[in-house]
Enzyme design. Structure first.
Site, PDB file in Angstrom:
ATOM      1  CB  SER A  88      -0.877  -0.045   1.236  1.00  0.00           C
ATOM      2  OG  SER A  88      -1.787   1.009   1.169  1.00  0.00           O
ATOM      3  CE  LYS A 124      -3.516   6.404  -3.196  1.00  0.00           C
ATOM      4  NZ  LYS A 124      -4.862   5.844  -3.128  1.00  0.00           N
ATOM      5  CE  LYS A 295       4.092   4.695  -8.063  1.00  0.00           C
ATOM      6  NZ  LYS A 295       3.386   4.114  -9.187  1.00  0.00           N
ATOM      7  CE  LYS A 319      -5.079   8.859  -0.050  1.00  0.00           C
ATOM      8  NZ  LYS A 319      -6.118   8.599   0.901  1.00  0.00           N
ATOM      9  CB  CYS A 429     -34.527   1.740  19.386  1.00  0.00           C
ATOM     10  SG  CYS A 429     -36.119   0.947  19.588  1.00  0.00           S
TER      11      CYS A 429
END
Ligand code: IVH
Length: 702
Positions: A88, A124, A295, A319, A429
């Protein structure tokens, strides 16, 4: 900041983060149904990593930092190990973090100040990664990332993607694994969703791509507009160049698509400029992107840099910030989930955020509403981070005079009290059996294998009977015979099937008390807890009496003068646990029982049920068996029984069931897709058997 916690708090938080991150991994990668935005997910991972850095001794064996994506589970696709792990990427959220990345690279390689660090930069893509193995220039296998080590075989499906050639142009190496993203263009996604309307609709192009790629039937994949863009490689017999850029150009020459926005940058400034130029055209690109990947260009440097746990040291994803817009909050609605969880949803004046019209946003919970101080009428900032549910991140009119939003104290669906448990953020609930949204799930649970195990009463049938008004609560199941004639007139039902179902129901008139108690779906009361309770209390009326005693105990207790809320709660919880008097059954169970019996309709449903069925007093029959007194662990997916049923079997054979593998474990029963526990068992040399082996042990014990 991480150090501000006590060790105990840090440990608890890390445990929570591990579970939560794993859950979101499964939702995202396995079920293509993310619940939180990428930004929120990244925040969880970063919190985890910060805590791990501050408390190295507390790093868990199942640390989320060690995992990439979700394990390849729950799937019809064959699992195949990757020849080289699929990694990743580490994330950077600012120019400074990119500069730090370059500094780290320099320091690691011990570069002289004048030596440039050349980087490649490219978009990306928001898709799912896939590894395409070419041997002698022919596509032989395509795998999804899976958990990074083992992926799913999607060869047949990938062969239907037009962008992916079956044979490479020119002279390709003997082995070359091309890695890249399978994705769907925004326009194709919109058209697909329109065509699928009525069937399943996908939340975003990424989910549509994932759902389409992971089809059982490749012919369905063929009808889906999937695309592919290469961004790297895995195992290769030789590299057709000495730099990232040159290898990517070779891949392009072989006939695979490579981003036309892939550039080589001599400096970090040039890379950042490329980032800005891509960000400027982001909304106009035909597909979703969520950042730019840098990279290190030189492959000899990439090799020296290597990787840290899940990501390479030589690459980073920069990002994009989440997209935001201002709008007016029109209303706050409360939705009730299947488990009874109340979730506030913001209804917004529709506004375009990053090219998508947003009219709803999640407010998560009551704390979030309080934190933002939002009320209908406020101007708010909405954020859409990549995908999934938009969020409100700021209230611009907090200072304006408006009454605060009052969180409902009762369920908007059934009117039962809604309660918030100590230490939890969610409000639930308590309607349980009478709340419509929960009714279906509860009934399904009631008849499920681990509970009453009524054969022939599946989801579809429950749905049908619910719609007809024949069943609302468990007791109604035992009155279904009244509808026999009418059922016979309905499509899909024949005398044989009707009578078979009614007979199956009749066989459950004297059910196992623990299964019945478990079947009621009271929070925290799983089959093991139900057994633990019944071993001590023997009958269901005795359990009810216990619940009533706890209600009384709660009513009678008051904080002492000067006692803090937390201390008071701890004291009460201790008293409740002591009152229950069963080791392993804590106050949470006591509170859950009390909450359940506090609701009159639950009491009515209970009374009604116990008028229909009469469970014999609970007797624990432990049979002598080779596992008596032994500690066993179940792991992986069991095919012929639920995990709860397996546990119950083991207990009946006098074994102790543990949740994790340790030196004290005697036997591990590994179902399909067993993972780390199985690995640990073999490391520790513990005996392992499969589901069939377990069934043989049970059968031999009689
Ligand atoms: S390089 C070893 N380049 O993003 C590094 N990944 O968040 C492998 N992705 O798993 C990844 N576009 O699925 C790389 N241009 C790109 C990418 C890209 C999208 C995905 C990829 C990766 C994920 C990490």
């Amino acid at each position: 900041m991480a150090k501000a916690l006590t060790e105990e708090q840090a440990e608890a938080r890390l445990a929570w983060l591990a579970g939560e991150i794993a859950r979101h991994n499964r939702l995202y990668h396995d079920q293509d149904a993310p619940e939180i935005s990428d930004a929120d997910y990244d925040a969880l991972v970063r919190e985890n990593n910060a805590l791990e850095a501050a408390w190295p001794a507390l790093v868990r064996t199942d640390s989320p930092a060690k995992l990439v994506g979700a394990p390849a589970t729950a799937s019809h696709l064959a699992k195949v190990a990757h020849a080289r792990a699929m990694l990743s990427l580490d994330n950077a959220f600012s120019d400074e973090e990119v500069a730090e990345f370059v500094t780290r690279v320099r320091r690691f390689l011990n570069l002289a100040a004048e030596e440039p660090v050349v980087l490649t930069a490219e978009p990306k893509i928001d898709g799912l990664s896939c590894s395409l193995r070419y041997e002698e220039g022919r596509l032989v296998r395509a795998l999804t990332r899976g958990d990074g080590a083992v992926g799913e075989d999607v060869t047949a499906n990938v062969r239907t993607i037009g962008d992916v050639p079956d044979t490479l142009n020119g002279k390709a190496p003997a082995v070359f694994e091309v890695r890249g993203e399978v994705y769907m263009a925004k326009a194709d996604f919109a058209a697909l969703n329109e065509a699928l309307a009525g069937e399943r609709v996908f939340a975003n192009p990424r989910n549509a791509a994932a759902g389409s790629l992971r089809q059982k039937d490749a012919e369905i994949t063929r009808t889906r507009p999937l695309r592919f863009l290469a961004h790297g490689w895995g195992e290769v017999s030789e590299e057709p160049g000495g730099t990232q850029y040159d290898v990517m150009k070779a891949i392009e020459a072989w006939g695979l698509p490579v981003s036309d926005r892939l550039v080589r940058c001599e400096t970090a400034e040039a890379a950042l400029a490329h980032y800005s130029s891509i960000e400027a055209v982001r909304a106009d690109l035909p597909f979703d992107i969520d950042g730019v990947v840098y990279k290190v260009d030189r492959l000899d440097w990439q090799k020296r840099l290597g990787q840290v746990s899940r990501s390479p040291r030589w690459a980073i994803a920069h990002k994009f910030p989440a997209e935001r817009a201002q709008t007016t909050l029109q209303a706050i609605d409360i939705q009730v989930g299947r488990t009874g969880k109340l979730t506030p949803v913001a209804r917004l004046e529709p506004v375009t955020v990053g090219g998508v019209v947003v009219s709803n946003a999640t407010l998560h919970n009551a704390d979030e509403i309080a934190r933002l101080g939002v009320r209908p009428g406020d101007r708010v900032v909405v954020q859409r981070a990549g995908d999934v549910i938009p969020q409100i991140v700021e209230n611009l009119t907090r200072d304006e005079e408006r009454p605060a939003f009052v969180y409902p104290t009762h369920c908007p669906v059934c009117g039962s009290e809604a309660v918030r448990e100590e230490g939890e953020v969610d409000i639930r609930c308590t309607g349980g059996l009478i709340c419509a949204v929960q009714r279906f799930e509860r009934l399904r649970h009631f008849v499920s294998r681990g509970a009453l195990d009524i054969e022939g009463l599946g989801e579809k049938t429950i749905d049908e009977f619910l719609a007809l008004g024949w069943i609302k609560e468990p007791a109604d199941i035992f009155r279904l015979a009244q509808h026999r004639d009418e059922l016979l007139t309905r499509e899909g039902w024949k005398e044989v099937s009707v009578d078979k179902l009614l007979a199956a129901i009749e066989t459950k008139r004297a059910p196992d008390a623990a299964r019945l108690l478990f079947g009621l779906g009271i929070r925290h009361v799983g089959i093991v807890t139900a057994r633990d309770l019944l071993r001590r209390y023997a009958t269901l009326p005795a359990i009810r009496a216990l619940a009533e005693e706890i209600i009384a105990l709660r009513k009678a207790s008051e904080a002492a003068i000067g006692e803090t809320e937390t201390r008071f709660r701890n004291r009460l919880d201790k008293a409740i646990a002591e009152h229950i008097g069963v080791e392993q059954v804590g106050a949470a169970v006591g509170h859950a029982l009390a909450d359940f019996f506090h609701e009159p309709h639950n009491v009515a449903a209970w009374d009604d049920l116990l008028a229909q069925v009469v469970p014999p007093p609970f007797v624990v029959e432990t049979r002598a068996s080779p596992v008596s007194g032994k500690t066993v662990v179940f792991t992986g997916k069991l095919e012929t029984m639920s995990r709860d049923e397996a546990k119950a079997q083991a207990e009946a054979l006098g074994a102790k069931v543990a949740g994790s593998v340790s030196k004290a474990t005697d036997l591990v029963i590994a179902g399909t897709d067993a993972g780390s526990k199985l690995k640990k068992a073999s490391e520790l040399g513990i005996e392992v058997t499969d589901e069939a082996g377990w069934a043989a042990i049970v059968a031999a014990a009689g």
